[in-house]
Scaffold this motif. Structure first.
Motif, PDB file in Angstrom:
ATOM      1  N   GLY A 195      11.230  14.127   4.271  1.00 41.06           N
ATOM      2  CA  GLY A 195      11.454  12.916   3.494  1.00 41.06           C
ATOM      3  C   GLY A 195      11.876  13.167   2.064  1.00 41.06           C
ATOM      4  O   GLY A 195      11.757  12.281   1.224  1.00 41.06           O
ATOM      5  N   ASP A 233      15.786   4.936  15.030  1.00 43.48           N
ATOM      6  CA  ASP A 233      14.561   5.598  15.475  1.00 43.48           C
ATOM      7  C   ASP A 233      14.102   6.669  14.498  1.00 43.48           C
ATOM      8  O   ASP A 233      12.951   7.103  14.550  1.00 43.48           O
ATOM      9  CB  ASP A 233      14.779   6.271  16.841  1.00 43.48           C
ATOM     10  CG  ASP A 233      15.078   5.273  17.941  1.00 43.48           C
ATOM     11  OD1 ASP A 233      14.699   4.099  17.805  1.00 43.48           O
ATOM     12  OD2 ASP A 233      15.709   5.675  18.933  1.00 43.48           O
ATOM     13  N   GLU A 248      12.316   6.371   8.129  1.00 40.44           N
ATOM     14  CA  GLU A 248      11.010   5.749   7.935  1.00 40.44           C
ATOM     15  C   GLU A 248      10.888   5.315   6.482  1.00 40.44           C
ATOM     16  O   GLU A 248      11.140   6.099   5.573  1.00 40.44           O
ATOM     17  CB  GLU A 248       9.907   6.766   8.247  1.00 40.44           C
ATOM     18  CG  GLU A 248       8.518   6.233   8.024  1.00 40.44           C
ATOM     19  CD  GLU A 248       7.474   7.286   8.336  1.00 40.44           C
ATOM     20  OE1 GLU A 248       6.588   7.473   7.498  1.00 40.44           O
ATOM     21  OE2 GLU A 248       7.565   7.919   9.397  1.00 40.44           O
ATOM     22  N   TYR A 249      10.537   4.048   6.247  1.00 39.26           N
ATOM     23  CA  TYR A 249      10.359   3.535   4.893  1.00 39.26           C
ATOM     24  C   TYR A 249       8.995   3.972   4.381  1.00 39.26           C
ATOM     25  O   TYR A 249       7.981   3.786   5.038  1.00 39.26           O
ATOM     26  CB  TYR A 249      10.470   2.010   4.880  1.00 39.26           C
ATOM     27  CG  TYR A 249      10.250   1.416   3.522  1.00 39.26           C
ATOM     28  CD1 TYR A 249      11.224   1.547   2.534  1.00 39.26           C
ATOM     29  CD2 TYR A 249       9.081   0.742   3.224  1.00 39.26           C
ATOM     30  CE1 TYR A 249      11.033   1.002   1.285  1.00 39.26           C
ATOM     31  CE2 TYR A 249       8.882   0.199   1.967  1.00 39.26           C
ATOM     32  CZ  TYR A 249       9.852   0.332   1.003  1.00 39.26           C
ATOM     33  OH  TYR A 249       9.655  -0.201  -0.239  1.00 39.26           O
ATOM     34  N   ARG A 250       8.971   4.571   3.190  1.00 39.96           N
ATOM     35  CA  ARG A 250       7.712   5.073   2.630  1.00 39.96           C
ATOM     36  C   ARG A 250       7.406   4.486   1.261  1.00 39.96           C
ATOM     37  O   ARG A 250       6.897   5.168   0.390  1.00 39.96           O
ATOM     38  CB  ARG A 250       7.766   6.591   2.520  1.00 39.96           C
ATOM     39  CG  ARG A 250       7.823   7.264   3.860  1.00 39.96           C
ATOM     40  CD  ARG A 250       7.728   8.736   3.718  1.00 39.96           C
ATOM     41  NE  ARG A 250       7.806   9.380   5.010  1.00 39.96           N
ATOM     42  CZ  ARG A 250       7.701  10.668   5.190  1.00 39.96           C
ATOM     43  NH1 ARG A 250       7.504  11.462   4.179  1.00 39.96           N
ATOM     44  NH2 ARG A 250       7.788  11.173   6.399  1.00 39.96           N
TER      45      ARG A 250
END
Length: 58
Positions: free
Chosen positions: A23, A46, A49-51
């Protein structure tokens, strides 16, 4: 699939794949994302990812 095998299939270095995996990457080329998706048999949605908030201060 190991990270080494994925890097070989995608054609990027282990260092760059590690940056994406952890990330730490700020961007990814669509062609790289497409190749990763083909190797993993998945869709682009897929993978990311939002963090939380992104700090744009350099």
């Amino acid at each position: 699939m190991s990270v080494i095998e994925l890097a070989e299939k995608v054609g990027i270095t282990m260092a760059n794949l590690s940056i994406l995996k952890n990330g730490k990457g700020k961007a990814i080329r669509f062609s790289t994302l497409e190749t990763i998706c083909k190797a993993l048999d998945c869709l682009p949605g897929d993978i990311p990812e939002y963090r939380g908030e992104i700090d744009n201060q350099d």
